[in-house]
Design an enzyme around this catalytic site. Structure first.
Site: not given
Ligand code: EPZ
Length: 433
Positions: A22-23, A116, A121, A308, A401
């Site tokens: 999915k990701n 969420c 996020r 995840d 999802r």
């Molecule tokens: C991706 O989300 C995945 N989703 C998530 O999977 C996964 O949990 C996550 O990466 C971490 O591996 C998709 O790829 C669609 P991040 P993403 O930006 O990209 C912080 C699932 O269950 N952060 O890597 O949104 C953030 O708050 C989903 O399949 C900032 O601080 O995650 C988090 O603590 C859930 N500022 C960490 O970084 C930013 O600008 C990682 O977030 C962006 C992120």
């Protein structure tokens, strides 16, 4: 809405084939906006998130057609630069449209994604990266306005307080591939899904070096062409089935797996005493080596233990005699599964971003529980499979999802699991929605 009814205690045996990730598929769909030529994406999982992303791309003006199960064709000849709130708010991953619109149109207007259930996020790193390239970015009425006419390749450090950002890296990549000059991204996400996106972008004509590493070098090109791509297997779906097998026993073979994408999980399962076999180069089987041992888990960016799979691992530890400490370094609040597991008898105490799990074999008994975050919901299914008695899970649309035909696949493996309309749930068990 539907519910799951599970009678626990049955082993899982047979072969389950993992679908496309999915990701990976979500940013891959967005990347097709970077060209006016036809792109073909295969091995796309049949999930509500992908059907929804297709709806958003159509709204933006792209032709999006499913040619066969798992096979999609996307052609973005004319494109709007505006992704409205009522579309973006329903799926946070739609934020990865930002980079594609900036790359192709040099401008974007996209609603800021909300938070969420797993916590805030933010997209400050996405914005920082694009601003570093010279994009003019303003926020107005909950929308991000980006003007990238003056954007040029630059060095960007994309690390944040929780490490790298997966969709932030995807956005920077999709902006930089069509931005004049050389862009260097340091502290880029190394998740396999990002490498998969890079391979598709290269097939479209992009120039990217360092694929799979924390340092990406992107030489901007004038335009990109259409390409075909097969989505890589979903390591989180594979990991979920492996943990299910660890919990209920039986003889389960997980097919179409990339073991090299599951290093941290396989290491933890080995430490817990499970023997991991590879019947073929793309399949894995777990067999109990001896008595299961409790293990401590800390989630980290790839190749660390994936957040995840944290909820699923906590559930395994709930039935593993001994003390395990599960710590979230990515989403410190990602513990919605804990109160529901406690209802089923799990002995878990929260201490900040750590769950102290006092595991006991046979600790879980069936109960009515509520799904929430996608992965917390998967953990509740695993708990129901292992629990004594009957478990009812409400709000299973969360599962649709991220897990393709989860109930059908589990039933085929021997689980006593039914998907029913919520009206079939005994009224005294049903919690007010
Ligand atoms: C991706 O989300 C995945 N989703 C998530 O999977 C996964 O949990 C996550 O990466 C971490 O591996 C998709 O790829 C669609 P991040 P993403 O930006 O990209 C912080 C699932 O269950 N952060 O890597 O949104 C953030 O708050 C989903 O399949 C900032 O601080 O995650 C988090 O603590 C859930 N500022 C960490 O970084 C930013 O600008 C990682 O977030 C962006 C992120």
């Amino acid at each position: 809405m539907d519910v799951f009814r599970i009678s626990g205690g049955r082993p899982l045996s047979g072969t389950v084939t993992v679908g496309g990730a999915k990701n990976a598929a979500l940013p891959l769909f967005a990347s097709c906006l970077l060209t006016d030529e036809v792109c073909r994406i295969e091995n796309v999982p049949d999930l509500s998130d992908l059907r929804y992303m297709a709806e958003i791309l159509r709204f933006l003006g792209a032709r999006v057609e499913q040619l066969a199960p798992g096979v999609w064709e996307i052609e973005a000849r004319n494109l709007s630069h505006r992704a409205p709130y009522d579309l973006v708010r329903r799926m946070r991953a739609s934020v990865c449209l930002l980079g594609a619109l900036v790359g192709r149109l040099k401008k974007a207007e996209i609603s800021l994604p909300g938070g969420c259930v797993i916590g805030p996020r933010p997209i400050d790193l996405h914005v920082k990266g694009l601003a570093r390239l010279g994009c003019l970015i303003t926020t107005e009425k909950g929308y991000l306005h980006v003007d990238a006419e003056g954007a040029r390749g630059k060095s960007v450090f994309l690390g944040g307080r929780h490490g790298s950002t997966v969709t932030g890296t995807a956005n920077l990549l999709m902006a930089a591939v069509l931005t004049p000059g050389l862009t260097r991204v340091d502290s880029a996400a190394c998740e396999p899904e990002i490498a998969d996106l890079c391979r598709h972008l290269v097939a479209m004509g992009a120039k990217i070096e360092g694929i799979g590493s924390p340092t990406l070098l992107i030489e901007g090109v004038q335009r990109l062409g259409g390409a075909s791509h097969r989505v890589l297997p979903d390591r989180i779906e594979a990991g979920t089935y492996l943990i299910a097998s660890a919990m209920v026993g039986g003889d389960l073979i997980v097919e179409d797996v990339r073991p090299e994408h599951l290093g941290a999980l396989l290491d933890k399962l080995d430490e817990a005493g499970f023997r991991i076999e590879a019947p073929s180069h793309s399949s894995l089987r777990l067999s109990p080596g001896g008595s299961c041992q409790p293990v401590d888990v800390i989630t980290l960016p790839h190749p660390g233990f994936p957040t995840d799979l944290q909820a699923q691992m906590a559930t395994l530890m709930a039935i593993t005699p001994g003390i395990s400490i599960i710590t979230e370094r990515i989403y410190p609040h990602r513990f919605m599964h804990v109160p529901e597991l406690q209802r089923m008898g799990a002995d878990i105490a929260m201490e900040g971003a750590s769950a102290i799990v006092k595991g006991r074999s046979g600790s879980l008994s069936g109960a009515p529980v509520m799904a929430s975050d996608l992965r917390a919901s998967a953990a509740l299914v695993l708990a129901g499979l292992a629990a004594r008695g009957e478990t009812w899970i409400q709000r299973i649309y969360h599962l649709d999802r991220g897990y393709e035909r989860f109930d059908a696949k589990l039933r085929k493996l021997g689980a006593d699991l039914e998907r029913l309309p919520d009206t079939e749930m005994p009224a005294d068990l049903r919690e007010a929605d």
